[in-house]
Write a protein that holds these residues in place. Sequence first.
Motif, PDB file in Angstrom:
ATOM      1  N   GLU A  75       0.788  -1.236   0.000  1.00  0.00           N
ATOM      2  CA  GLU A  75       0.000   0.000   0.000  1.00  0.00           C
ATOM      3  C   GLU A  75       0.818   1.285   0.000  1.00  0.00           C
ATOM      4  N   SER A  79       1.727   4.233  -5.513  1.00  0.00           N
ATOM      5  CA  SER A  79       1.564   5.440  -6.303  1.00  0.00           C
ATOM      6  C   SER A  79       2.141   5.244  -7.702  1.00  0.00           C
ATOM      7  N   GLU A 102     -11.308   0.437  -3.824  1.00  0.00           N
ATOM      8  CA  GLU A 102     -11.197   1.758  -3.196  1.00  0.00           C
ATOM      9  C   GLU A 102      -9.901   1.860  -2.387  1.00  0.00           C
ATOM     10  N   ARG A 103      -9.551   0.790  -1.723  1.00  0.00           N
ATOM     11  CA  ARG A 103      -8.317   0.759  -0.924  1.00  0.00           C
ATOM     12  C   ARG A 103      -7.093   0.980  -1.813  1.00  0.00           C
ATOM     13  N   THR A 105      -7.030   2.426  -4.792  1.00  0.00           N
ATOM     14  CA  THR A 105      -7.098   3.796  -5.309  1.00  0.00           C
ATOM     15  C   THR A 105      -6.622   4.788  -4.249  1.00  0.00           C
ATOM     16  N   ASN A 106      -7.069   4.600  -3.023  1.00  0.00           N
ATOM     17  CA  ASN A 106      -6.653   5.487  -1.931  1.00  0.00           C
ATOM     18  C   ASN A 106      -5.157   5.396  -1.665  1.00  0.00           C
TER      19      ASN A 106
END
Length: 140
Positions: A75, A79, A102-103, A105-106
């Motif tokens: 995570e 990027s 969503e995780r 993307t975040n």
Amino acid sequence: MVKVVYWSGTGNTESMANMLAEGIKGAGNDAALFNVSDIDKDTLLEDTVFALGCPSMGNEELEEGEMEPFVESLESELSGKKVALFGSYGWGSGEWMQTWSERMTNAGAEVIGTVISNEAPTAAEEKELKELADKLVKAL
């Protein structure tokens, strides 16, 4: 080459991983399949485009013994990465995939597509995996 990393308990997500890899090859690129226990995060993160697969477990969550720790380790370094997500489920609504997407993307990744299958993948889901494979290859 596109790396496809997955965890599978019953074989349904593994079948999806194989279909995705075949689609990648059909789209003119090489695919490398890895069970999540057979790859480390640094090897995966050498690439900017890859696929992750995991079935829904428990209360619509990722498998917690291997896949969840692996995803957690990625995570902070997602990027600029382009990720495809896939997996199977046997109950619920597939909410785990929306949460996972969503995780990612975040965390800074671009999720280029998701495919879910209720139990074993159908011919329609095999077609969706082929389309996802095309997106992966185009994203390289």
